[in-house]
Write an enzyme that holds these catalytic residues in place. Structure first.
Site, mmCIF file in Angstrom:
data_model
loop_
_atom_site.group_PDB
_atom_site.id
_atom_site.type_symbol
_atom_site.label_atom_id
_atom_site.label_comp_id
_atom_site.label_asym_id
_atom_site.label_seq_id
_atom_site.Cartn_x
_atom_site.Cartn_y
_atom_site.Cartn_z
ATOM 1 C CD GLU A 1 3.587 -4.428 1.858
ATOM 2 O OE1 GLU A 1 2.483 -3.863 2.082
ATOM 3 O OE2 GLU A 1 4.365 -4.042 0.980
ATOM 4 C CG ASP B 1 6.195 -1.410 -1.028
ATOM 5 O OD1 ASP B 1 5.112 -2.020 -1.054
ATOM 6 O OD2 ASP B 1 7.261 -1.961 -0.748
#
Length: 326
Positions: free
Chosen positions: A48, A233
């Protein structure tokens, strides 16, 4: 508040976290624009928050579940990481050096070696089922970060902004499942924000001078189908003001026009991309993190690059990421 956490910091002799590919220039040589390639077969559990460090010409990124803060050097193909004592959901570079990061317990200042040195704000939610997730700096260097309601049952997550006086957090949004997709338009006048499990992206007017933001407006909604559960996302905005969203479980990056319409979609060799960031000397390399945790064994067998760090060249550059101003 003083630090009660400790971590194992990287150094110049640290081994790579995985098998490194050749330097990025060699990897991308002859590859057409918009064709994604593997930069680092990291096998991250939950890669991430890629952040391009334009000064060092390196990419910072995290593996949330492995509790690692990474630095990837495109010039050498080498990746190093520091192990943290808690899950790290997001990170931003600090103007005076080091980082600011969202961990499970709250927002922390990290030194240049990635070690927690000062807790800036406590996560006010029940930390048994809440941790900080997506976050970034606004154009003035304020740090914003949201949380995730891990049980996905009570919509208890929030989006917060760290107060400049260090006196805690201001709540910008509540009733969320997974705060995600935080990004700003190039002029700083619009703030984008998503709630991934609810398949929605919002836009809010934003004043970069004061940090004030207007009411939430639905900007884009995604309709899932039985065969496509792709949802928004992490994201990045390019120099033209287009919003690039990683579609988790959708196997693609979607570029949205400023009016919220879909401009383009780019297929990836992984089912679960998590976030993207523009980098490289010309800011025309889009780096993409991905995840493999919790994915079915048959999917991982078909997609050995799950959890890899990917990259593709684009025709438009991104923007330099603002740094946190303590």
């Amino acid at each position: 508040m003083s630090s009660t956490l400790s971590s194992v910091a990287w150094d110049s002799t640290a081994s790579t976290s995985c098998s490194a590919l050749p330097p990025l220039q060699e990897v991308l040589a002859g590859v057409p624009d918009f064709l994604p390639v593997c930069v680092l077969p990291a096998q991250a559990q939950l890669g991430e928050c890629p952040r391009w460090d334009e000064q060092a010409q390196q990419l910072v990124w995290v593996d949330i579940l492995a509790r690692r803060l990474h630095r990837y050097d495109p010039a050498s193909g080498r990746d190093r990481y520091v192990e943290l004592p808690e899950a790290i959901g997001c990170v931003a570079l600090a103007e005076e050096g080091g980082y600011i990061a969202g961990l499970r317990s709250g927002l922390w200042q990290l030194d240049q070696a990635g070690r927690p040195v000062l807790q800036l704000a406590v996560n006010p939610e029940d930390q048994a089922g809440s941790r900080f997730n997506d976050g970034r700096c606004d154009p003035a260097g304020r740090f914003l970060a949201g949380t995730i309601d891990e049980p996905k049952a009570g919509a208890r997550a929030h989006l917060y902004r760290l107060r400049a006086d260090g006196a805690g957090l201001d709540t910008l949004a509540d009733g969320l499942l997974t705060s995600n997709g935080l990004a700003f338009s190039p002029d700083g006048r619009w703030m984008y924000h998503a709630d991934t499990p609810n398949f929605v992206i919002w836009r809010r007017a934003y004043d970069p001078l004061t940090g004030d933001c207007g009411p939430r407006q639905v900007w884009a909604t995604i309709t899932p189908t039985a065969s496509d559960r792709g949802r928004p996302d992490g994201a990045a905005v390019d120099a033209e003001g287009y919003y690039w969203s990683a579609f988790y479980e959708g196997g693609r990056i979607v570029r949205f026009a400023p009016d919220g319409s879909v401009d383009a979609s780019y297929a990836l060799p992984v089912q679960c991309p998590t976030m993207c960031a523009f980098g490289g000397a010309d800011l025309r390399t889009l780096f993409i993190t991905s995840a493999r945790a919790g994915r079915p064994a048959e999917e991982l067998a078909r997609q050995p690059l799950a959890g890899a760090l990917l990259a593709m060249r684009t025709s438009v550059p991104g923007c330099i990421e603002p740094r946190w101003r303590a």
